[in-house]
Write a protein that holds these residues in place. Sequence first.
Motif, PDB file in Angstrom:
ATOM      1  N   SER A 291       0.914  -1.273  -0.008  1.00 25.03           N
ATOM      2  CA  SER A 291       0.196  -0.027  -0.033  1.00 25.03           C
ATOM      3  C   SER A 291       0.822   1.241   0.120  1.00 25.03           C
ATOM      4  CB  SER A 291      -0.908  -0.112   1.087  1.00 25.03           C
ATOM      5  OG  SER A 291      -0.400  -0.077   2.270  1.00 25.03           O
ATOM      6  N   VAL A 292       1.884   1.193   0.552  1.00 18.68           N
ATOM      7  CA  VAL A 292       2.925   2.459   0.635  1.00 18.68           C
ATOM      8  C   VAL A 292       3.426   2.615  -0.970  1.00 18.68           C
ATOM      9  CG1 VAL A 292       5.197   3.271   1.546  1.00 18.68           C
ATOM     10  CG2 VAL A 292       3.389   2.277   3.276  1.00 18.68           C
TER      11      VAL A 292
ATOM     12  N   THR B 171       2.661   5.828  -3.100  1.00 19.08           N
ATOM     13  CA  THR B 171       3.858   6.863  -3.484  1.00 19.08           C
ATOM     14  C   THR B 171       4.067   6.903  -5.042  1.00 19.08           C
ATOM     15  OG1 THR B 171       5.267   5.987  -1.654  1.00 19.08           O
ATOM     16  CG2 THR B 171       6.347   6.807  -3.555  1.00 19.08           C
ATOM     17  N   LEU B 172       3.757   5.623  -5.732  1.00 15.22           N
ATOM     18  CA  LEU B 172       3.621   5.515  -7.186  1.00 15.22           C
ATOM     19  C   LEU B 172       2.625   6.572  -7.657  1.00 15.22           C
ATOM     20  CD1 LEU B 172       4.662   4.632  -9.893  1.00 15.22           C
ATOM     21  CD2 LEU B 172       3.203   2.628  -9.661  1.00 15.22           C
ATOM     22  N   LEU B 173       1.450   6.584  -7.118  1.00 11.90           N
ATOM     23  CA  LEU B 173       0.294   7.299  -7.444  1.00 11.90           C
ATOM     24  C   LEU B 173       0.426   8.808  -7.455  1.00 11.90           C
ATOM     25  CD1 LEU B 173      -2.817   5.151  -6.382  1.00 11.90           C
ATOM     26  CD2 LEU B 173      -2.424   6.029  -8.435  1.00 11.90           C
TER      27      LEU B 173
ATOM     28  N   SER C  58      -2.871  -3.349  -8.841  1.00 12.93           N
ATOM     29  CA  SER C  58      -1.615  -3.975  -8.686  1.00 12.93           C
ATOM     30  C   SER C  58      -1.837  -5.658  -8.726  1.00 12.93           C
ATOM     31  CB  SER C  58      -0.780  -3.615  -7.739  1.00 12.93           C
ATOM     32  OG  SER C  58      -1.159  -3.858  -6.282  1.00 12.93           O
ATOM     33  N   ASP C  59      -0.763  -6.572  -8.803  1.00 17.03           N
ATOM     34  CA  ASP C  59      -0.934  -8.076  -8.526  1.00 17.03           C
ATOM     35  C   ASP C  59      -2.079  -8.370  -9.504  1.00 17.03           C
ATOM     36  OD1 ASP C  59      -0.162 -10.398  -7.600  1.00 17.03           O
ATOM     37  OD2 ASP C  59      -1.384 -10.150  -5.761  1.00 17.03           O
ATOM     38  N   SER C  60      -2.234  -8.118 -10.673  1.00 15.49           N
ATOM     39  CA  SER C  60      -3.272  -8.595 -11.669  1.00 15.49           C
ATOM     40  C   SER C  60      -2.524  -9.621 -12.500  1.00 15.49           C
ATOM     41  CB  SER C  60      -3.410  -7.504 -12.473  1.00 15.49           C
ATOM     42  OG  SER C  60      -4.354  -6.255 -12.135  1.00 15.49           O
TER      43      SER C  60
END
Length: 116
Positions: free
Chosen positions: A13-14, A18-20, A44-46
């Motif tokens: 989640s961190v 940060t990426l967003l 993520s993790d798709s």
Amino acid sequence: MIVQISTSVNLSSVARTTLLKTLSLNTSKALQKPESALTLCLHSDSGMMVGGRFGPCAVVTIFSSTSILRPIATELKAAITASFRSGLPVEYERIKFSFVKTDAANSEVAESTVAS
């Protein structure tokens, strides 16, 4: 404008937050628009494959009610790819971009959806 990203990479989640933040800043600079004009979505993790191979990859779909000219699209792709370098380990060849022009009649207006 809506930027929707799906990636096979598992992000904490961190790391996702940060990426967003980085994506929002870089995208607004590339478009020369305020961050308040953007909506970003990151999955993520798709489960994903590119070119018949598993491994780190991403699909970026950009929805806009106005046409995006090629020079702007190129800048936008560069900004998003640069954002990935700081937080998403995906090679450029494994990032697929799609630009979708949406009908302005199906846009949100004053907290309600207007559909034609």
